[in-house]
Design an enzyme around this catalytic site. Structure first.
Site, short mmCIF file in Angstrom:
data_model
loop_
_atom_site.label_atom_id
_atom_site.label_comp_id
_atom_site.label_asym_id
_atom_site.label_seq_id
_atom_site.Cartn_x
_atom_site.Cartn_y
_atom_site.Cartn_z
N GLU A 1 5.02 -16.14 -49.35
CA GLU A 1 5.98 -15.16 -48.58
C GLU A 1 5.10 -14.80 -47.40
OE1 GLU A 1 6.95 -11.31 -49.95
OE2 GLU A 1 8.76 -11.57 -49.14
N GLU B 1 8.80 -3.57 -55.82
CA GLU B 1 7.69 -4.18 -55.10
C GLU B 1 7.34 -2.91 -54.11
OE1 GLU B 1 8.68 -7.16 -52.33
OE2 GLU B 1 6.62 -7.69 -51.95
O1 LIG Z 1 8.32 -7.94 -47.25
C1 LIG Z 1 8.24 -8.15 -48.34
O2 LIG Z 1 7.27 -8.72 -48.98
C2 LIG Z 1 9.45 -8.47 -49.29
O3 LIG Z 1 9.19 -9.10 -50.25
C3 LIG Z 1 10.79 -7.90 -48.77
O4 LIG Z 1 11.34 -8.86 -47.80
C4 LIG Z 1 11.80 -7.56 -49.67
O5 LIG Z 1 11.81 -8.47 -50.57
MG LIG Z 2 6.88 -9.49 -50.79
#
Ligand SMILES: O=C(O)C(=O)[C@@H](O)CO
Ligand SMILES: [Mg+2]
Length: 270
Positions: A236, A139
């Site tokens: 997220e 990532e």
């Molecule tokens: O910051 C992000 O986007 C992430 O995914 C990290 O927390 C690493 O997984």
């Molecule tokens: Mg992420």
């Protein structure tokens, strides 16, 4: 209709992971994902996943010495033993809970040696995970939140994926990071779809719920639909307060995505 995964590294952080899984199920999420679950016995996580019927999409390798600001081990020359131990730990935990992917964190590094180290450790990770059908994710992370992180751009990630040779290595396309670092989300999603293993969303620049900020995620969802992307999309983001009251976007986006991409006038690449 779009599906969504709750990233429990940021959502329902006030709850123990098994209870956060249950909260995500009650809220209507289709899957969950997490960051570093290792303090929680895998059987408790697996029990919550079985009870709720949710899948665990991904978890991360450990960062190393967090007090010292470490952000991963896999691109650190000379730390290969620790990096591979972290990969073993993550793959074993992923197997124990039935997780689909392991996100191998690169760490703070730069240069040719770091790239070569990353390639070598990713090849190891791919070999370790492949027999269990587990994918390996990398990532790119933006420079504001992760100032010294090795993996910064999708071009860099594409080159690494092409040269590692692991057939189960994929890109974690976090729209939050990609928008900050590179922009051009629509064209990048179209170009990179063959190597994308997971997509994540959050508001830019404040990393809040995906219902405000500079990215129109209704458009991004329509683009993903037009590309035939059917996996749960990772939410997220950092809630401003308790998670539940901010979840209005979940039904709103589901409702919006009930309209086909065609109906919303998003050019569908045939
Ligand atoms: O910051 C992000 O986007 C992430 O995914 C990290 O927390 C690493 O997984
Ligand atoms: Mg992420």
């Amino acid at each position: 209709m779009a599906k969504f995964s709750a990233n429990l590294g940021l959502l329902w952080r006030e709850l123990a992971l098994p209870d956060a899984i249950r909260a995500a199920a009650r809220a209507g999420f289709d899957a969950v994902e997490c960051h570093w679950p290792y303090d929680v016995p895998a059987d408790q996580v697996r029990a919550a996943l079985c009870e709720t019927g949710l899948a665990m999409l991904s978890l991360n390798t450990v960062r190393g010495d967090v007090e010292q600001g470490e952000t991963g081990l896999a691109a650190l020359p000379g730390r290969e033993t620790e990096a591979r131990s972290a990969i073993d730990q993550a793959v074993d935990y992923a197997r124990a809970v039935g997780a689909h992917s392991v996100h191998v964190m690169a760490g703070n590094a730069e240069g040719v040696d770091a790239r070569q180290t990353f390639l070598s450790n990713l090849a190891y990770a791919g070999d370790r995970a492949a027999p269990y059908g587990i994918s390996i994710l990398i990532e790119p992370l933006n420079r504001f939140d992760w100032p010294s992180y090795f993996l910064r751009t999708t071009d860099q990630a594409s080159e690494i994926i092409a040269n590692t040779g692991a057939s189960n290595l994929r890109l974690m396309f976090d729209c939050y990071h990609v928008q900050i670092t590179e922009g051009d989300l629509t064209r990048r999603l179209r170009a990179l779809m063959p190597i994308i293993g997971h997509v994540q969303i959050a508001a830019v620049p404040d990393r809040g719920a995906p219902d405000h900020g500079e990215v129109d995620y209704r458009h991004i969802l329509a683009v993903l639909e037009s590309l035939g992307y059917e996996r749960p999309i990772g939410a997220e983001y950092r809630p401003a307060g308790p998670t539940q009251p901010e979840l209005g976007w979940l039904d709103a986006f589901r409702g919006a995505s009930r309209l086909s991409a065609d109906e919303r006038g998003v050019p569908v690449k045939r």
